[in-house]
Structures are given as C-alpha cells and as structure tokens.
Scaffold this active site. Structure first.
Site, short mmCIF file in Angstrom:
data_model
loop_
_atom_site.label_atom_id
_atom_site.label_comp_id
_atom_site.label_asym_id
_atom_site.label_seq_id
_atom_site.Cartn_x
_atom_site.Cartn_y
_atom_site.Cartn_z
N ASN A 87 -52.65 74.16 -74.45
CA ASN A 87 -51.23 74.48 -73.86
C ASN A 87 -51.27 74.22 -72.63
O ASN A 87 -52.34 74.60 -71.78
CB ASN A 87 -50.71 75.85 -74.41
N HIS A 100 -58.30 76.76 -71.72
CA HIS A 100 -58.82 76.99 -73.01
C HIS A 100 -58.36 76.01 -74.30
O HIS A 100 -57.44 75.71 -74.08
CB HIS A 100 -58.62 78.52 -73.20
N HIS A 102 -57.72 76.00 -77.99
CA HIS A 102 -57.48 76.82 -79.23
C HIS A 102 -58.34 75.96 -80.41
O HIS A 102 -57.90 74.79 -80.41
CB HIS A 102 -56.04 76.79 -79.58
P1 5GP Z 1 -51.95 80.15 -74.36
O1 5GP Z 1 -50.70 80.68 -74.68
O2 5GP Z 1 -52.27 80.28 -72.73
O3 5GP Z 1 -52.44 78.72 -74.64
O4 5GP Z 1 -53.16 80.99 -75.07
C1 5GP Z 1 -53.54 82.29 -74.59
C2 5GP Z 1 -54.08 82.87 -75.88
O5 5GP Z 1 -54.76 83.87 -75.19
C3 5GP Z 1 -53.08 83.69 -76.74
O6 5GP Z 1 -53.21 83.02 -78.18
C4 5GP Z 1 -53.45 85.06 -76.71
O7 5GP Z 1 -53.36 85.51 -77.86
C5 5GP Z 1 -54.84 85.01 -76.43
N1 5GP Z 1 -55.11 86.19 -75.29
C6 5GP Z 1 -54.62 86.88 -74.51
N2 5GP Z 1 -55.21 88.03 -73.85
C7 5GP Z 1 -56.16 88.07 -74.59
C8 5GP Z 1 -57.50 88.89 -74.60
O8 5GP Z 1 -57.48 89.71 -73.90
N3 5GP Z 1 -58.34 88.80 -75.62
C9 5GP Z 1 -58.49 87.48 -76.30
N4 5GP Z 1 -59.44 87.56 -77.19
N5 5GP Z 1 -57.34 86.81 -76.35
C10 5GP Z 1 -56.30 87.18 -75.57
#
Ligand code: 5GP
Ligand code: ZN
Length: 114
Positions: A87, A100, A102
């Site tokens: 994302n 990151h 996924h």
């Molecule tokens: P994004 O929305 O930026 O693509 O994804 C961020 C991801 O990080 C989300 O899927 C969310 O659940 C995960 N996430 C957020 N905070 C933490 C955390 O403290 N630890 C872990 N393991 N994942 C996290």
C-alpha cells in the site's frame, strides 16, 4: 527513525512475532491478520514508501520478494497461491510510513481489492 512502529520492531524495542530476519530484511506476523497467513516483510532501513525508493535500493526491493517467496513456502501457501501487496500513500491505504510488503495467503482473494 523516531515514532516509527516498524523501526521499533526491527530494532526489537517493540515486541512482534518475527518469522525471518537477516541484516537487511525482517518479517513478522501482522497484528491484525486479514488472512490465516498475513506476514509483513520490511527493510531494516527506514524507507517511507515506494515513492522514496532509490536506484541503490533496487536489490533490496528484489530481496524482499525473495524473502516473501521463502516465507510463502514455509507457511505452505506457495502451491495454493498468495498475494503480495504494497500500500502506498493515503489513497493506497498505507497506514504505517515504513515500506512493507504484505504477504497474504490461506484463503481465496478477491479482485478488485477494496
Ligand atoms: P498498511 O495499512 O500501512 O499497508 O499496513 C500496516 C499494517 O501494519 C496493518 O496491516 C496493521 O495491522 C499492521 N500493524 C500496525 N501496527 C502494528 C504493530 O504494532 N505490530 C504488527 N505486528 N503489525 C502492526
Ligand atoms: Zn521505520
């Protein structure tokens, strides 16, 4: 990078369930899994988003894919298939400003994504 959750995880100042690590890349379980396998593959280096990637980081980006490939095999989603998602920015749904990948697997994904 202060106030970055993933930097905290990478530097082990914050707990996470790490499944892979090497000098450049770390992978850990997503805290809010959207599939039975939901792992985040991150560079140790704080890169904010795809838009910040530089030409000297091309190899690092490729390595993240290879790490995802290995984890897909290890978690047995390689044969059934899986999805890799990055994302990017607000409209891309990025909520953590540390690049990151996924890795999602273990269920049938739909298209288009929400
Ligand atoms: P994004 O929305 O930026 O693509 O994804 C961020 C991801 O990080 C989300 O899927 C969310 O659940 C995960 N996430 C957020 N905070 C933490 C955390 O403290 N630890 C872990 N393991 N994942 C996290
Ligand atoms: Zn960071």
């Amino acid at each position: 990078m202060p106030d970055c959750i993933f930097c905290e995880i990478v530097h082990k100042r914050m707990q996470s369930d790490i499944v892979y690590e090497d000098p450049e890349v770390v992978a850990f379980h997503d805290i809010n899994p959207q599939a039975s396998v939901h792992i985040l593959v991150v560079p140790r280096l704080h890169i904010e988003s795809v838009q910040e990637v530089t030409t000297d980081q091309v190899e690092l980006m490729g390595k993240m894919i290879l790490v995802a490939q290995q984890i897909a095999k290890k978690t047995n989603v390689d044969e059934g298939g899986f999805r890799l998602v990055i994302n990017n920015g607000v409209n891309g749904g990025q909520t953590v400003s540390h690049l990151h990948l996924h890795l999602l697997g273990g269920r049938r994904m739909t298209w288009p994504p929400g």
